[in-house]
Design an enzyme around this catalytic site. Structure first.
Site, PDB file in Angstrom:
ATOM      1  N   ARG A 144       0.823  -1.218   0.000  1.00 36.49           N
ATOM      2  CA  ARG A 144       0.000   0.000   0.000  1.00 36.49           C
ATOM      3  C   ARG A 144       0.856   1.266   0.000  1.00 36.49           C
ATOM      4  O   ARG A 144       0.575   2.250   0.685  1.00 36.49           O
ATOM      5  CB  ARG A 144      -0.928   0.026   1.227  1.00 36.49           C
ATOM      6  CG  ARG A 144      -1.924  -1.094   1.290  1.00 36.49           C
ATOM      7  CD  ARG A 144      -2.947  -1.026   0.163  1.00 36.49           C
ATOM      8  NE  ARG A 144      -3.952  -2.062   0.326  1.00 36.49           N
ATOM      9  CZ  ARG A 144      -3.807  -3.323  -0.128  1.00 36.49           C
ATOM     10  NH1 ARG A 144      -2.719  -3.671  -0.794  1.00 36.49           N
ATOM     11  NH2 ARG A 144      -4.760  -4.200   0.070  1.00 36.49           N
ATOM     12  N   SER A 146     -10.707  -0.424   3.431  1.00 26.63           N
ATOM     13  CA  SER A 146      -9.917  -0.661   4.652  1.00 26.63           C
ATOM     14  C   SER A 146      -9.373   0.658   5.177  1.00 26.63           C
ATOM     15  O   SER A 146      -8.731   1.394   4.425  1.00 26.63           O
ATOM     16  CB  SER A 146      -8.729  -1.574   4.353  1.00 26.63           C
ATOM     17  OG  SER A 146      -9.196  -2.774   3.823  1.00 26.63           O
ATOM     18  N   GLU A 163      -4.760   4.057   6.342  1.00 29.67           N
ATOM     19  CA  GLU A 163      -4.467   3.826   4.922  1.00 29.67           C
ATOM     20  C   GLU A 163      -4.881   4.996   4.009  1.00 29.67           C
ATOM     21  O   GLU A 163      -4.094   5.410   3.163  1.00 29.67           O
ATOM     22  CB  GLU A 163      -5.135   2.527   4.460  1.00 29.67           C
ATOM     23  CG  GLU A 163      -4.795   2.187   3.022  1.00 29.67           C
ATOM     24  CD  GLU A 163      -5.553   0.981   2.488  1.00 29.67           C
ATOM     25  OE1 GLU A 163      -5.432  -0.103   3.064  1.00 29.67           O
ATOM     26  OE2 GLU A 163      -6.272   1.149   1.481  1.00 29.67           O
TER      27      GLU A 163
HETATM   28  C1  LIG Z   1     -15.323  -0.037  -0.824  1.00 29.47           C
HETATM   29  C2  LIG Z   1     -13.842   0.174  -1.073  1.00 29.47           C
HETATM   30  C3  LIG Z   1     -13.012  -0.913  -1.240  1.00 29.47           C
HETATM   31  C4  LIG Z   1     -11.644  -0.732  -1.476  1.00 29.47           C
HETATM   32  N1  LIG Z   1     -10.859  -1.840  -1.648  1.00 29.47           N
HETATM   33  C5  LIG Z   1      -9.536  -1.691  -1.886  1.00 29.47           C
HETATM   34  C6  LIG Z   1      -8.705  -2.828  -2.088  1.00 29.47           C
HETATM   35  O1  LIG Z   1      -9.170  -3.977  -2.092  1.00 29.47           O
HETATM   36  N2  LIG Z   1      -7.390  -2.630  -2.291  1.00 29.47           N
HETATM   37  C7  LIG Z   1      -6.833  -1.375  -2.327  1.00 29.47           C
HETATM   38  O2  LIG Z   1      -5.624  -1.284  -2.527  1.00 29.47           O
HETATM   39  N3  LIG Z   1      -7.605  -0.278  -2.154  1.00 29.47           N
HETATM   40  C8  LIG Z   1      -8.923  -0.397  -1.933  1.00 29.47           C
HETATM   41  N4  LIG Z   1      -9.715   0.713  -1.733  1.00 29.47           N
HETATM   42  C9  LIG Z   1      -9.104   2.050  -1.771  1.00 29.47           C
HETATM   43  C10 LIG Z   1      -9.228   2.774  -3.139  1.00 29.47           C
HETATM   44  O3  LIG Z   1     -10.209   2.179  -3.929  1.00 29.47           O
HETATM   45  C11 LIG Z   1      -7.911   2.745  -3.907  1.00 29.47           C
HETATM   46  O4  LIG Z   1      -6.892   3.317  -3.142  1.00 29.47           O
HETATM   47  C12 LIG Z   1      -8.007   3.507  -5.239  1.00 29.47           C
HETATM   48  O5  LIG Z   1      -6.855   3.301  -5.997  1.00 29.47           O
HETATM   49  C13 LIG Z   1      -8.236   4.994  -5.051  1.00 29.47           C
HETATM   50  O6  LIG Z   1      -8.500   5.545  -6.331  1.00 29.47           O
HETATM   51  P1  LIG Z   1      -9.166   6.952  -6.477  1.00 29.47           P
HETATM   52  O7  LIG Z   1      -9.155   7.301  -7.930  1.00 29.47           O
HETATM   53  O8  LIG Z   1     -10.485   6.971  -5.821  1.00 29.47           O
HETATM   54  O9  LIG Z   1      -8.115   7.859  -5.707  1.00 29.47           O
HETATM   55  P2  LIG Z   1      -8.399   9.162  -4.800  1.00 29.47           P
HETATM   56  O10 LIG Z   1      -9.035   8.743  -3.533  1.00 29.47           O
HETATM   57  O11 LIG Z   1      -9.081  10.204  -5.597  1.00 29.47           O
HETATM   58  O12 LIG Z   1      -6.916   9.634  -4.518  1.00 29.47           O
HETATM   59  C14 LIG Z   1      -6.063   8.846  -3.702  1.00 29.47           C
HETATM   60  C15 LIG Z   1      -4.702   9.529  -3.626  1.00 29.47           C
HETATM   61  O13 LIG Z   1      -4.084   9.527  -4.898  1.00 29.47           O
HETATM   62  C16 LIG Z   1      -3.842  10.861  -5.361  1.00 29.47           C
HETATM   63  N5  LIG Z   1      -4.136  10.812  -6.805  1.00 29.47           N
HETATM   64  C17 LIG Z   1      -5.307  10.403  -7.386  1.00 29.47           C
HETATM   65  N6  LIG Z   1      -5.160  10.409  -8.729  1.00 29.47           N
HETATM   66  C18 LIG Z   1      -3.906  10.847  -8.988  1.00 29.47           C
HETATM   67  C19 LIG Z   1      -3.157  11.063 -10.193  1.00 29.47           C
HETATM   68  N7  LIG Z   1      -3.676  10.828 -11.410  1.00 29.47           N
HETATM   69  N8  LIG Z   1      -1.880  11.523 -10.094  1.00 29.47           N
HETATM   70  C20 LIG Z   1      -1.339  11.770  -8.877  1.00 29.47           C
HETATM   71  N9  LIG Z   1      -1.991  11.562  -7.702  1.00 29.47           N
HETATM   72  C21 LIG Z   1      -3.254  11.100  -7.767  1.00 29.47           C
HETATM   73  C22 LIG Z   1      -4.741  11.752  -4.533  1.00 29.47           C
HETATM   74  O14 LIG Z   1      -4.214  13.043  -4.377  1.00 29.47           O
HETATM   75  C23 LIG Z   1      -4.778  11.001  -3.212  1.00 29.47           C
HETATM   76  O15 LIG Z   1      -3.613  11.293  -2.470  1.00 29.47           O
HETATM   77  C24 LIG Z   1     -11.094   0.568  -1.516  1.00 29.47           C
HETATM   78  C25 LIG Z   1     -11.949   1.679  -1.347  1.00 29.47           C
HETATM   79  C26 LIG Z   1     -13.314   1.485  -1.128  1.00 29.47           C
HETATM   80  C27 LIG Z   1     -14.206   2.682  -0.966  1.00 29.47           C
END
Ligand SMILES: Cc1cc2nc3c(=O)[nH]c(=O)nc-3n(C[C@H](O)[C@H](O)[C@H](O)COP(=O)(O)OP(=O)(O)OC[C@H]3O[C@@H](n4cnc5c(N)ncnc54)[C@H](O)[C@@H]3O)c2cc1C
Length: 339
Positions: free
Chosen positions: A166, A239, A335
């Protein structure tokens, strides 16, 4: 395309906790030029730039005094095929799960265990998303990012991303890199990972003896839908704590008192403990105070029942951290990205 800059925008719809804070400025980037324009606009107006994807790994504790840039760039392409190996590239704003489904529909194997993770392709390398024994580093073949300090594009290899559990270079160098597109090495041949959690058992229950990658994806979607609350119905960020890695001796001291401790060997005299087990054992599962709570089925997931603020959710997380420290001598690390 020119950037559509808006002022004082609610971010409620742009974070999976559904926390209602406001962004001073907000825009969506549909291509590299938009991203560059946002960077220079933020500099001109002397505000920080916060890049987001789906907001599914964010905890927003106050109004965001920044230009919030939501990555909305789209496009998936096959760059090259070399017999069984296929190099695929996707733009940062592509939603993750539809991208996984696209790859499976092309007969490309590899991403199936990462089905149904919310968010975007561009955020996936940030914390090296992982599930059911697979992390994106296992399929990763490079990415292109904009260096926010110099304005230059840079390609990263897997080694340069310094992926860990992570974690990655991008998570550590906060605010430096804007990820524009990501490449994956997928395979025409299936090499399925079925040995993690209840995947194999679920396939048996589905009556599937010789599974395809699509079957594995469907099994994982079914398991996840039962286990994890859907953020559309109940605000959450998946998580909330990482599984802590502790010295083997500490794990064994806890096990001496709790024979059912869930832990895994983590190399070099270390053990990885199931954070969910620690939180559940400490009695937090199903806890609720106001609209902030711990999910009733999954102790690792903090939930917003409606009107919880980011601060209330963070305070709940801190109470859990203090309790786990006092009971087990273990530090739980949050996380999601807390702002
Ligand atoms: C129900 C649920 C289940 C999940 N299960 C998992 C799992 O099984 N495994 C897991 O690893 N994660 C899991 N997650 C966490 C999440 O889905 C992941 O971390 C996902 O990759 C976040 O993507 P996002 O586009 O929503 O990022 P955001 O939440 O929008 O951003 C996350 C971070 O990345 C940065 N960021 C976003 N896009 C960019 C970009 N293009 N360039 C630079 N920085 C950027 C943001 O500034 C922030 O710091 C889960 C979340 C939920 C709600």
């Amino acid at each position: 395309m020119s950037l559509n800059l808006q002022s004082d925008v609610s971010l409620k719809a742009f974070n999976s906790f559904g926390v209602d804070v406001r962004a001073r400025l907000f825009a969506e980037a549909h291509d590299d030029e938009d991203a560059r324009e946002a960077l220079s606009l933020a500099a001109q107006r002397n505000v920080p730039l916060l890049v987001i994807g789906g907001g599914s790994n964010l905890l927003l504790t106050r109004d965001v005094e920044a230009l919030v840039l939501r990555m909305a760039s789209r496009g998936i392409r096959i760059l090259s095929e070399d017999g069984e190996q296929v190099l695929v590239e996707a733009e940062a704003g592509e939603p993750w799960h539809p991208f996984v489904q696209w790859s499976l529909a092309q007969g490309l194997n590899g991403l199936e265990n990462l089905s149904l993770i919310p968010g975007t392709v561009g955020a996936a390398p940030m914390q090296n998303i992982g599930a059911y024994g697979v992390e994106i580093k296992d399929l990763f073949a490079g990415l292109t990012a904009l260096d926010r300090q110099t304005g230059e594009l840079r390609d990263f290899t897997t080694e340069e991303c310094a992926f860990a559990y992570r974690d990655s270079l991008f998570k550590r160098e906060v605010g430096r890199w804007l990820i524009l597109r990501v490449r994956f090495r997928l395979s025409r041949l299936a090499s399925l990972r079925l040995d993690y959690g209840p995947v194999r058992q679920r396939l048996v229950e589905m009556g599937i003896e010789v599974p395809t990658a699509t079957d594995v994806s469907q099994a994982i979607c079914a398991i996840r839908s039962e286990k994890l609350p859907n953020p559309v119905e109940l605000g959450n960020a998946g998580s909330f704590f990482k599984n802590p890695v502790v010295p083997f001796g500490l794990a064994e001291r806890i096990r001496a008192e709790h024979a059912d401790l869930v832990s895994y060997p983590a190399g070099d005299g270390l053990s990885k403990l199931a954070a969910g087990w620690l939180i559940e054992r400490a009695g937090w599962k199903g806890f609720r105070e106001g609209d902030a709570g711990v999910h009733r089925l999954q102790a690792l997931v903090l939930v917003n029942y409606g009107q919880a603020t980011g601060t209330q959710l963070l305070q709940l997380a801190q109470r859990i951290q203090a309790d786990i420290r006092a009971r087990f001598g273990v530090e739980l690390e949050i996380e999601p990205n807390v702002l």
